[in-house]
Scaffold this active site. Structure first.
Site, PDB file in Angstrom:
ATOM      1  CG  ASP A 253      -1.829   1.093   1.304  1.00 14.14           C
ATOM      2  OD1 ASP A 253      -2.471   1.313   0.068  1.00 14.14           O
ATOM      3  OD2 ASP A 253      -2.010   1.972   2.212  1.00 14.14           O
ATOM      4  CD  GLU A 258       3.581   6.437  -1.361  1.00 11.52           C
ATOM      5  OE1 GLU A 258       2.902   7.341  -0.923  1.00 11.52           O
ATOM      6  OE2 GLU A 258       3.503   5.411  -0.813  1.00 11.52           O
ATOM      7  CG  HIS A 277       0.169   5.499   1.270  1.00 12.99           C
ATOM      8  ND1 HIS A 277       1.651   6.261   1.239  1.00 12.99           N
ATOM      9  CD2 HIS A 277      -0.186   5.241   2.437  1.00 12.99           C
ATOM     10  CE1 HIS A 277       2.088   6.226   2.424  1.00 12.99           C
ATOM     11  NE2 HIS A 277       0.916   5.689   3.204  1.00 12.99           N
TER      12      HIS A 277
END
Length: 324
Positions: A253, A258, A277
């Site tokens: 996750d 990111e 996430h």
């Protein structure tokens, strides 16, 4: 007030406005330079951090900045030392999203153990593997938790409810529930667990904690789940381990970068489940994180000081004194 990300829960915004604070937003994953420019233009007094990197440039952008609150618990995207040098406390929303992340962790574990994704693909592809398929039992499976803070404790409780045995590696936790066992040797935890689930913060000590050598210590039938921070796993080593069958699969996750690169080699692997996430993004958790962050900001800006239990940079007071 500036929020690095999309809108806060309405209850949090109302609390801030009731204390005379106006809330502004920057786009999710805005660059540090863009955040700093907005902070300088607005001359912000408080900062609530969701996405993006809050570096020294951001922290120094407004001389009026007095408090930084994290919309969550992980503070690896905030320069704690820079904040400390400016005498600014960085406050975490401890426990606010624990249940949500724990539920997400268990969902990934069940999906991996029960082959939900490959079976879904097979049936949608015209196959019917019922006659040949033999699944795994959750009851009796050994779950190894790395870290036993608020989220790890919630995961342990849910896992025990499913009949799993739970073993914990956490050198900083002194007491464990009676139904949970402690493992003091990290390599032993890796070698004996059916699932290794990560719940520790990302620090200098934990960066690439799960690397090629440690993946080789795991059983070829085992899984690794990460709902903590991406940098805890060496992703290139994980790709190789998943590709050559060193471990059976992974559920992620969070990622080192990111959003992750669109051409990441992880996406080509059939034995991995990924989510963006969102472990802590359940409605109740989002509200709790926003309300907690707002309370932290209000407390500091109204002269009541920070909640010391929630301070991520406990040296900020010492640094501030030294600066004067």
């Amino acid at each position: 007030m500036l929020v690095t990300g999309s809108a806060l829960a309405g209850e949090a915004v109302a609390a801030l406005e009731a204390h005379g604070l106006q809330t502004y937003y920057c786009p999710p994953y805005a660059s540090s330079d863009d955040i700093a420019k907005l902070a300088a233009d607005l001359q912000i007094e408080g900062l609530i951090v969701r996405q993006g990197q809050v570096n020294e440039t951001v922290i120094a952008a407004s001389p009026r900045l007095k408090v930084i609150a994290k919309h969550g618990t992980g503070v690896d995207n905030i320069d704690l030392d820079a904040a400390a040098r400016c005498g600014i406390p960085v406050l975490r929303a401890l426990g606010a999203n624990a249940r949500s992340v724990a539920e997400h962790t268990i969902a990934l574990i069940i999906a991996l153990m029960k082959d939900i994704v490959p079976l879904d693909r097979a049936v949608k592809g015209g196959e019917w593997p019922k006659a040949s398929y033999v699944g795994r039992d959750l009851a009796g499976a050994k779950l190894g938790l790395v870290g036993f803070g608020a989220i790890g404790q919630e995961v342990a409780m849910l896992a025990r409810g499913l009949g799993m045995s739970v073993t914990v590696f956490d050198p900083y936790t002194t007491e464990l529930p009676r139904e949970v066992t402690r493992e003091t040797n990290f390599d032993t935890l890796l070698a004996t667990s059916d699932i290794v689930s990560l719940h520790c913060p990302l620090t200098k000590e934990t960066r690439h904690l799960i690397n090629a050598e440690r993946l080789r210590r795991m059983k070829p039938t085992s899984f690794v789940v990460n709902t903590a921070r991406g940098g805890i796993i060496d992703e290139l080593a994980l790709v190789e381990a998943l590709r050559d069958g060193t471990i059976a699969g992974a559920g992620l996750d969070s990622f080192a970068e990111e959003p992750p690169p669109k051409d990441s080699p992880l996406w080509s692997l059939p034995n991995i489940i990924v989510t963006p996430h969102t472990g802590g993004a359940a409605k109740g958790a989002m509200r709790a994180m926003a309300e907690t962050a707002a309370r932290h900001v209000i407390s500091v800006l109204h002269g009541n000081g920070p909640d010391l239990r929630s301070v991520a940079n406990p040296t900020f007071q010492t640094a501030a004194s030294a600066a004067h």
